[in-house]
Design a protein around this motif. Sequence first.
Motif, PDB file in Angstrom:
ATOM      1  N   LYS A 327       0.827  -1.210   0.000  1.00  0.00           N
ATOM      2  CA  LYS A 327       0.000   0.000   0.000  1.00  0.00           C
ATOM      3  C   LYS A 327       0.860   1.258   0.000  1.00  0.00           C
ATOM      4  N   ILE A 328       1.933   1.256   0.793  1.00  0.00           N
ATOM      5  CA  ILE A 328       2.811   2.434   0.851  1.00  0.00           C
ATOM      6  C   ILE A 328       3.467   2.693  -0.496  1.00  0.00           C
ATOM      7  N   ASP A 329       3.784   1.619  -1.221  1.00  0.00           N
ATOM      8  CA  ASP A 329       4.393   1.775  -2.540  1.00  0.00           C
ATOM      9  C   ASP A 329       3.420   2.421  -3.529  1.00  0.00           C
ATOM     10  N   ARG A 330       2.168   1.988  -3.446  1.00  0.00           N
ATOM     11  CA  ARG A 330       1.165   2.571  -4.342  1.00  0.00           C
ATOM     12  C   ARG A 330       0.947   4.045  -4.034  1.00  0.00           C
ATOM     13  N   ILE A 331       0.953   4.390  -2.755  1.00  0.00           N
ATOM     14  CA  ILE A 331       0.768   5.795  -2.359  1.00  0.00           C
ATOM     15  C   ILE A 331       1.929   6.646  -2.863  1.00  0.00           C
ATOM     16  N   LEU A 332       3.165   6.165  -2.628  1.00  0.00           N
ATOM     17  CA  LEU A 332       4.343   6.930  -3.061  1.00  0.00           C
ATOM     18  C   LEU A 332       4.407   7.003  -4.586  1.00  0.00           C
ATOM     19  N   GLY A 333       4.045   5.914  -5.250  1.00  0.00           N
ATOM     20  CA  GLY A 333       4.036   5.915  -6.710  1.00  0.00           C
ATOM     21  C   GLY A 333       3.019   6.894  -7.269  1.00  0.00           C
ATOM     22  N   ASN A 334       1.836   6.934  -6.636  1.00  0.00           N
ATOM     23  CA  ASN A 334       0.815   7.886  -7.076  1.00  0.00           C
ATOM     24  C   ASN A 334       1.270   9.322  -6.899  1.00  0.00           C
ATOM     25  N   ILE A 335       2.022   9.565  -5.824  1.00  0.00           N
ATOM     26  CA  ILE A 335       2.513  10.930  -5.590  1.00  0.00           C
ATOM     27  C   ILE A 335       3.605  11.279  -6.601  1.00  0.00           C
ATOM     28  N   SER A 336       4.597  10.386  -6.759  1.00  0.00           N
ATOM     29  CA  SER A 336       5.757  10.696  -7.603  1.00  0.00           C
ATOM     30  C   SER A 336       5.383  10.882  -9.063  1.00  0.00           C
ATOM     31  N   LEU A 337       4.423  10.096  -9.566  1.00  0.00           N
ATOM     32  CA  LEU A 337       4.000  10.230 -10.962  1.00  0.00           C
ATOM     33  C   LEU A 337       2.752  11.101 -11.092  1.00  0.00           C
ATOM     34  N   GLY A 338       1.899  11.072 -10.060  1.00  0.00           N
ATOM     35  CA  GLY A 338       0.639  11.813 -10.126  1.00  0.00           C
ATOM     36  C   GLY A 338       0.818  13.317 -10.130  1.00  0.00           C
ATOM     37  N   LEU A 339       1.881  13.805  -9.477  1.00  0.00           N
ATOM     38  CA  LEU A 339       2.132  15.244  -9.484  1.00  0.00           C
ATOM     39  C   LEU A 339       2.311  15.767 -10.906  1.00  0.00           C
ATOM     40  N   VAL A 340       2.980  14.975 -11.733  1.00  0.00           N
ATOM     41  CA  VAL A 340       3.169  15.362 -13.133  1.00  0.00           C
ATOM     42  C   VAL A 340       1.827  15.386 -13.858  1.00  0.00           C
ATOM     43  N   GLY A 341       0.962  14.400 -13.552  1.00  0.00           N
ATOM     44  CA  GLY A 341      -0.361  14.363 -14.157  1.00  0.00           C
ATOM     45  C   GLY A 341      -1.199  15.578 -13.777  1.00  0.00           C
ATOM     46  N   ILE A 342      -1.135  15.964 -12.517  1.00  0.00           N
ATOM     47  CA  ILE A 342      -1.888  17.139 -12.055  1.00  0.00           C
ATOM     48  C   ILE A 342      -1.397  18.403 -12.753  1.00  0.00           C
ATOM     49  N   VAL A 343      -0.065  18.517 -12.893  1.00  0.00           N
ATOM     50  CA  VAL A 343       0.494  19.662 -13.610  1.00  0.00           C
ATOM     51  C   VAL A 343      -0.064  19.728 -15.031  1.00  0.00           C
ATOM     52  N   GLY A 344      -0.128  18.574 -15.694  1.00  0.00           N
ATOM     53  CA  GLY A 344      -0.661  18.533 -17.057  1.00  0.00           C
ATOM     54  C   GLY A 344      -2.114  18.974 -17.129  1.00  0.00           C
ATOM     55  N   ILE A 345      -2.911  18.562 -16.145  1.00  0.00           N
ATOM     56  CA  ILE A 345      -4.337  18.891 -16.148  1.00  0.00           C
ATOM     57  C   ILE A 345      -4.570  20.382 -15.909  1.00  0.00           C
ATOM     58  N   VAL A 346      -3.829  20.962 -14.964  1.00  0.00           N
ATOM     59  CA  VAL A 346      -4.064  22.380 -14.621  1.00  0.00           C
ATOM     60  C   VAL A 346      -3.309  23.330 -15.540  1.00  0.00           C
ATOM     61  N   TYR A 347      -2.403  22.796 -16.360  1.00  0.00           N
ATOM     62  CA  TYR A 347      -1.583  23.650 -17.233  1.00  0.00           C
ATOM     63  C   TYR A 347      -2.403  24.629 -18.077  1.00  0.00           C
ATOM     64  N   PRO A 348      -3.449  24.192 -18.803  1.00  0.00           N
ATOM     65  CA  PRO A 348      -4.199  25.146 -19.636  1.00  0.00           C
ATOM     66  C   PRO A 348      -4.812  26.276 -18.828  1.00  0.00           C
TER      67      PRO A 348
END
Length: 528
Positions: A327-348
């Motif tokens: 579970k901790i790996d999934r949480i850290l993985g979501n943070i490390s890669l998800g931050l980039v995804g959030i940046v992409g979504i809010v970019y426009p």
Amino acid sequence: MLVSNLGILPVNIMEARNFITAREMVQDNHWILTTMNGEPRYEKPPLPTWITAVFGSILGFDSNLSLRLPVAFITILLVVYLYKFSLKLGLSGLNSLQNGLIAITSFYIYFAGRDNQWDMYCHSFMIVSIYYLWEILRIRKNPFKNAVIGAVFLAFSILSKGPISLYALLLPFLIAYGWVYRYSFRNERKHILAILLYTILGIFTGISWTTYVHWADPETFASMAKVETSRWVNDYNSKSVFYYWSFFTQSGIWTLAAFLGLLYPYMKSRVSNIKAYQFTLIWTLASVILLSIIPEKKTRYLLPVLIPLALNTGFYINYLTCGTKKKIDRILGNISLGLVGIVGIVYPAVLYFFFKDSIYSQKVWVIMSSVAMFISGVLICYYLTKTIFDKAFYMVVVVQCVVIAFIFPLSKSFLHNSNYKSVEDLKRVLNKNIELYTFNSMTPEIVWEYGKKMPVINEYELAEKLENESGQPIGILCIKGDSESLMKKFSSKYEIKNLSYVDLNTVSPGSEDYRDRLHRELFILYRK
């Protein structure tokens, strides 16, 4: 990552020095005793400049893109050999591919791979050399063939930036290898001879240019060598010993993944090849420690650290995409890669609400970058919700490609100086018969854009020249502080006209990034 929009940014001071020297190699045939603006230039070995000069002689010296192609190709060489070296470490083809992708999308690697100065050349050549040295150390077949090839690239590295990569990349590699794999040559006489051949042939060939210049122009070479050496051991640009310890942030989008990959207690039970992981970890940390010992520190000196760091980060990414995760790996993985995804979504939205006035003139790039970033960001978040980490990883790579291909051109909207005036204006207002000099010091970027030599002259040389020119006007470029002393010194006896100016700054006066050296006044002096 490397070729897209390669010619957009203006030539910086380091590139200008390299380009001027390359141009004078071709124009003046100064291939061995290298010059810059007509003066000896021995501070850096010439291999990167030789390569640039060849490209310039074929493609011309008028295109920034053409002159930056060599460093792009050299960076591709680095990435290919990182992939090959990963396979030699015993990693899977998938893990090796991920390592190569992490490397090419790490901020300072692709940044240096688009900037034609010396750093990328010496470290890329060294990685190739290390690949063949590994083959000898692991007692593979054809040791003498590997020794010769490795020695050639070792020499190339030294001929690119002296001993820099020996210290920052090869020595940490040797430390890490000895720590993890141990050196053992029992009854392997030919492999010991191969290592001696590698070392002697590589180093002696690498210092051949330095040795020749020391013999051909000893006084100039000694003076320049003294200055360069003092910068490394004295307090020139000196920083704290801890200055480099945020090094993992220079990997850009992989910052959190790189940090997690460095945590040995967390990673040791999550890697399939513990020895290879220990090796890349020690290689990375040894490089940081050795660089931290040197008083002179600059961010760009971290480039060699990011190379083994990419390999080390690959262990975390490979576990995330292939391993059985807690579970901790999934949480850290979501943070490390998800931050980039959030940046992409809010970019426009960020682009529209905060920068719409600045980017109004570049609607096409705004639309393309917004669509590409939004879709990439949504896909990253979607794959993470489904715990499909491998596809999320590849979409993060896509985001970095989008940044270079579609967002990078928008930099023109933010690099604006209302007082900007190119060197072309000098050619327009200056009579062709008037010789142009630069007062007291030269600005490499201005000399590069001018297209030919611009001799440096001090006030005593200027006074003598004015006396001997029999009324012939002389053009002088001055920085603001020198222009006042020029007027005071010569206005009583000579006519001085302030004809124009050059300002190559991409930001307006008053900005903290504004550089006075890029602004020069143009004066014409002649006898009254």
